[in-house]
Scaffold this motif. Structure first.
Motif, PDB file in Angstrom:
ATOM      1  N   TRP A  36      29.887 -10.418  52.372  1.00  0.00           N
ATOM      2  CA  TRP A  36      29.779 -10.202  53.689  1.00  0.00           C
ATOM      3  C   TRP A  36      28.497  -9.621  54.218  1.00  0.00           C
ATOM      4  O   TRP A  36      28.044  -8.521  53.856  1.00  0.00           O
ATOM      5  CB  TRP A  36      30.953  -9.605  54.342  1.00  0.00           C
ATOM      6  CG  TRP A  36      31.186  -9.646  55.834  1.00  0.00           C
ATOM      7  CD1 TRP A  36      31.731 -10.485  56.493  1.00  0.00           C
ATOM      8  CD2 TRP A  36      30.382  -8.711  56.770  1.00  0.00           C
ATOM      9  NE1 TRP A  36      31.628 -10.457  57.783  1.00  0.00           N
ATOM     10  CE2 TRP A  36      30.574  -9.330  58.040  1.00  0.00           C
ATOM     11  CE3 TRP A  36      29.190  -7.732  56.637  1.00  0.00           C
ATOM     12  CZ2 TRP A  36      30.175  -8.659  59.382  1.00  0.00           C
ATOM     13  CZ3 TRP A  36      28.871  -7.225  57.941  1.00  0.00           C
ATOM     14  CH2 TRP A  36      29.351  -7.757  59.116  1.00  0.00           C
ATOM     15  N   GLY A  37      27.568 -10.445  54.718  1.00  0.00           N
ATOM     16  CA  GLY A  37      26.133  -9.754  55.274  1.00  0.00           C
ATOM     17  C   GLY A  37      25.304  -9.730  54.261  1.00  0.00           C
ATOM     18  O   GLY A  37      24.223  -9.010  54.675  1.00  0.00           O
ATOM     19  N   THR A  38      25.373 -10.200  53.140  1.00  0.00           N
ATOM     20  CA  THR A  38      24.416 -10.078  52.129  1.00  0.00           C
ATOM     21  C   THR A  38      23.726 -11.203  51.631  1.00  0.00           C
ATOM     22  O   THR A  38      24.102 -12.409  51.994  1.00  0.00           O
ATOM     23  CB  THR A  38      25.259  -9.374  50.764  1.00  0.00           C
ATOM     24  OG1 THR A  38      25.996 -10.206  50.078  1.00  0.00           O
ATOM     25  CG2 THR A  38      25.817  -8.144  51.295  1.00  0.00           C
ATOM     26  N   ASP A  39      22.915 -11.300  50.672  1.00  0.00           N
ATOM     27  CA  ASP A  39      22.230 -12.277  49.853  1.00  0.00           C
ATOM     28  C   ASP A  39      23.131 -12.727  48.674  1.00  0.00           C
ATOM     29  O   ASP A  39      22.417 -13.370  47.922  1.00  0.00           O
ATOM     30  CB  ASP A  39      20.667 -12.449  49.914  1.00  0.00           C
ATOM     31  CG  ASP A  39      20.166 -11.217  48.937  1.00  0.00           C
ATOM     32  OD1 ASP A  39      21.203 -10.515  48.656  1.00  0.00           O
ATOM     33  OD2 ASP A  39      19.144 -11.170  48.657  1.00  0.00           O
ATOM     34  N   LEU A  40      24.177 -12.047  48.422  1.00  0.00           N
ATOM     35  CA  LEU A  40      24.828 -12.395  47.063  1.00  0.00           C
ATOM     36  C   LEU A  40      24.850 -13.837  46.773  1.00  0.00           C
ATOM     37  O   LEU A  40      24.615 -14.024  45.435  1.00  0.00           O
ATOM     38  CB  LEU A  40      26.384 -11.659  47.082  1.00  0.00           C
ATOM     39  CG  LEU A  40      26.908 -11.976  45.726  1.00  0.00           C
ATOM     40  CD1 LEU A  40      26.270 -11.318  44.504  1.00  0.00           C
ATOM     41  CD2 LEU A  40      28.401 -11.126  45.837  1.00  0.00           C
ATOM     42  N   LEU A  41      25.169 -14.625  47.686  1.00  0.00           N
ATOM     43  CA  LEU A  41      25.496 -15.975  47.205  1.00  0.00           C
ATOM     44  C   LEU A  41      24.241 -16.604  46.690  1.00  0.00           C
ATOM     45  O   LEU A  41      24.328 -17.397  45.744  1.00  0.00           O
ATOM     46  CB  LEU A  41      26.409 -16.868  48.273  1.00  0.00           C
ATOM     47  CG  LEU A  41      26.698 -18.253  48.059  1.00  0.00           C
ATOM     48  CD1 LEU A  41      27.598 -18.284  46.748  1.00  0.00           C
ATOM     49  CD2 LEU A  41      27.437 -18.933  49.185  1.00  0.00           C
ATOM     50  N   GLN A  42      23.242 -16.364  47.441  1.00  0.00           N
ATOM     51  CA  GLN A  42      21.868 -17.130  47.117  1.00  0.00           C
ATOM     52  C   GLN A  42      21.724 -16.372  45.857  1.00  0.00           C
ATOM     53  O   GLN A  42      20.954 -17.250  45.074  1.00  0.00           O
ATOM     54  CB  GLN A  42      20.877 -16.501  48.224  1.00  0.00           C
ATOM     55  CG  GLN A  42      19.522 -17.012  47.819  1.00  0.00           C
ATOM     56  CD  GLN A  42      19.399 -18.487  47.914  1.00  0.00           C
ATOM     57  OE1 GLN A  42      20.071 -19.396  48.827  1.00  0.00           O
ATOM     58  NE2 GLN A  42      18.812 -19.075  46.881  1.00  0.00           N
ATOM     59  N   ARG A  43      21.730 -15.203  45.542  1.00  0.00           N
ATOM     60  CA  ARG A  43      21.220 -14.708  44.212  1.00  0.00           C
ATOM     61  C   ARG A  43      22.080 -15.260  43.082  1.00  0.00           C
ATOM     62  O   ARG A  43      21.553 -15.735  41.940  1.00  0.00           O
ATOM     63  CB  ARG A  43      21.667 -13.335  44.131  1.00  0.00           C
ATOM     64  CG  ARG A  43      20.660 -12.416  44.936  1.00  0.00           C
ATOM     65  CD  ARG A  43      21.066 -10.812  44.775  1.00  0.00           C
ATOM     66  NE  ARG A  43      20.674  -9.893  45.733  1.00  0.00           N
ATOM     67  CZ  ARG A  43      19.994  -8.888  45.415  1.00  0.00           C
ATOM     68  NH1 ARG A  43      20.068  -8.257  44.135  1.00  0.00           N
ATOM     69  NH2 ARG A  43      19.416  -7.993  46.408  1.00  0.00           N
ATOM     70  N   LEU A  44      23.363 -15.552  43.370  1.00  0.00           N
ATOM     71  CA  LEU A  44      24.235 -16.281  42.264  1.00  0.00           C
ATOM     72  C   LEU A  44      23.735 -17.755  42.262  1.00  0.00           C
ATOM     73  O   LEU A  44      23.581 -18.130  40.992  1.00  0.00           O
ATOM     74  CB  LEU A  44      25.675 -16.103  42.601  1.00  0.00           C
ATOM     75  CG  LEU A  44      26.263 -14.775  42.682  1.00  0.00           C
ATOM     76  CD1 LEU A  44      27.962 -14.812  43.079  1.00  0.00           C
ATOM     77  CD2 LEU A  44      25.978 -14.075  41.385  1.00  0.00           C
ATOM     78  N   ARG A  45      23.396 -18.441  43.174  1.00  0.00           N
ATOM     79  CA  ARG A  45      23.068 -19.717  43.076  1.00  0.00           C
ATOM     80  C   ARG A  45      21.663 -19.935  42.406  1.00  0.00           C
ATOM     81  O   ARG A  45      21.439 -20.707  41.582  1.00  0.00           O
ATOM     82  CB  ARG A  45      22.963 -20.245  44.477  1.00  0.00           C
ATOM     83  CG  ARG A  45      24.240 -20.468  45.315  1.00  0.00           C
ATOM     84  CD  ARG A  45      24.978 -21.395  44.854  1.00  0.00           C
ATOM     85  NE  ARG A  45      26.284 -21.709  45.375  1.00  0.00           N
ATOM     86  CZ  ARG A  45      27.623 -21.765  45.156  1.00  0.00           C
ATOM     87  NH1 ARG A  45      27.724 -21.530  43.989  1.00  0.00           N
ATOM     88  NH2 ARG A  45      28.492 -21.792  46.172  1.00  0.00           N
ATOM     89  N   ASP A  72      22.166 -19.593  38.899  1.00  0.00           N
ATOM     90  CA  ASP A  72      22.742 -20.583  38.429  1.00  0.00           C
ATOM     91  C   ASP A  72      24.164 -20.143  37.834  1.00  0.00           C
ATOM     92  O   ASP A  72      24.774 -20.757  36.652  1.00  0.00           O
ATOM     93  CB  ASP A  72      22.247 -21.561  37.407  1.00  0.00           C
ATOM     94  CG  ASP A  72      22.697 -23.006  37.065  1.00  0.00           C
ATOM     95  OD1 ASP A  72      23.407 -23.474  38.078  1.00  0.00           O
ATOM     96  OD2 ASP A  72      22.667 -23.123  36.002  1.00  0.00           O
ATOM     97  N   VAL A  73      24.760 -19.267  38.449  1.00  0.00           N
ATOM     98  CA  VAL A  73      26.087 -18.659  38.132  1.00  0.00           C
ATOM     99  C   VAL A  73      27.194 -19.416  38.462  1.00  0.00           C
ATOM    100  O   VAL A  73      27.554 -19.839  39.664  1.00  0.00           O
ATOM    101  CB  VAL A  73      26.032 -17.277  38.632  1.00  0.00           C
ATOM    102  CG1 VAL A  73      27.504 -16.589  38.259  1.00  0.00           C
ATOM    103  CG2 VAL A  73      25.070 -16.245  37.648  1.00  0.00           C
ATOM    104  N   ASP A  74      28.276 -19.560  37.783  1.00  0.00           N
ATOM    105  CA  ASP A  74      29.448 -20.145  38.255  1.00  0.00           C
ATOM    106  C   ASP A  74      30.776 -19.355  38.099  1.00  0.00           C
ATOM    107  O   ASP A  74      32.001 -19.618  38.592  1.00  0.00           O
ATOM    108  CB  ASP A  74      30.116 -21.628  37.614  1.00  0.00           C
ATOM    109  CG  ASP A  74      30.000 -21.429  35.992  1.00  0.00           C
ATOM    110  OD1 ASP A  74      30.097 -20.344  35.452  1.00  0.00           O
ATOM    111  OD2 ASP A  74      29.986 -22.547  35.416  1.00  0.00           O
ATOM    112  N   THR A  75      30.642 -18.153  37.514  1.00  0.00           N
ATOM    113  CA  THR A  75      31.663 -17.097  37.226  1.00  0.00           C
ATOM    114  C   THR A  75      31.241 -15.809  37.405  1.00  0.00           C
ATOM    115  O   THR A  75      30.159 -15.429  37.059  1.00  0.00           O
ATOM    116  CB  THR A  75      32.204 -17.267  35.571  1.00  0.00           C
ATOM    117  OG1 THR A  75      32.465 -18.606  35.520  1.00  0.00           O
ATOM    118  CG2 THR A  75      33.223 -16.272  35.336  1.00  0.00           C
ATOM    119  N   ILE A  76      31.772 -14.914  38.057  1.00  0.00           N
ATOM    120  CA  ILE A  76      31.459 -13.653  38.168  1.00  0.00           C
ATOM    121  C   ILE A  76      32.376 -12.700  37.405  1.00  0.00           C
ATOM    122  O   ILE A  76      33.788 -12.905  37.495  1.00  0.00           O
ATOM    123  CB  ILE A  76      31.188 -12.834  39.570  1.00  0.00           C
ATOM    124  CG1 ILE A  76      32.464 -13.179  40.454  1.00  0.00           C
ATOM    125  CG2 ILE A  76      29.915 -13.671  40.228  1.00  0.00           C
ATOM    126  CD1 ILE A  76      32.461 -12.632  41.902  1.00  0.00           C
TER     127      ILE A  76
END
Length: 184
Positions: free
Chosen positions: A101-110, A113-117
């Motif tokens: 929420w309100g962060t760039d986490l998804l961009q970092r993971l993309r 090239d991450v599909d699992t955390i």
């Protein structure tokens, strides 16, 4: 699978709670073991911290209702636990339970090239669960590092994990299995 390790809210503020403080040695030890393996294997690791502003602009509804903030930017409360081995690792600040929420986490993971955390830290029924739910909404797989997690309300943590594991097909791993995931 390409995995990233997220270590969430391992900060002084959260361990002021007696129930979490009683779990501190176990959770920190397990997190440090995961971090060491992630470094060794080249797995992306992100230290996620909660910080708020004293002016109430970042407070959640419950904080506003209770007229009590915490983990203020620039204070000792907001600092990571000193025994956590996070030197040189990237940090990200969040303002809500979910690290998305309100962060760039998804961009970092993309970008990675991450599909699992792999989730570690506190609290299972709040910040970890909300992050896991949002990961699912973004088509990311989630594994919980069982020994590297803590909760001040174990009954609520178990109930929340039960839903996430069954409904969202997420998994809770032993420490050995979490280390193996990091190794690839």
């Amino acid at each position: 699978m390409r995995t990233a390790l997220l270590v969430i809210d391992m900060q002084n503020a959260f361990f002021e709670d007696g129930a979490l403080d009683a779990q501190r040695d176990r959770v920190v030890g397990a997190c440090n073991e995961l971090i060491a393996e992630a470094r060794k294997s080249g797995t992306h690791t992100l230290i996620v911290r909660t910080e708020h502003e004293r002016d109430r602009s970042t407070w959640t509804l419950s904080m506003l209702d209770d007229d009590q903030g915490f983990s203020f930017h620039g204070t000792g409360q907001a600092e990571p636990l000193p025994e956590l081995d996070i030197a040189g690792l990237p940090h990200m600040v969040k303002r809500r339970d979910s690290a998305f929420w309100g962060t760039d986490l998804l961009q970092r993971l993309r970008t990675w090239d991450v599909d699992t955390i792999l989730l570690a830290g506190v609290s299972i029924h709040l910040c970890l669960a909300q992050t896991a739910s949002d990961a699912y909404a973004n088509n990311l797989r989630v594994a919980f590092a069982g020994e590297a997690m803590g909760a001040e309300a174990p009954d609520r943590a178990d109930a929340m994990l039960d839903v996430l594991l069954k409904e969202y097909r997420q998994s809770k791993l032993s420490q050995d299995d979490a280390l193996a995931l990091l190794r690839g």
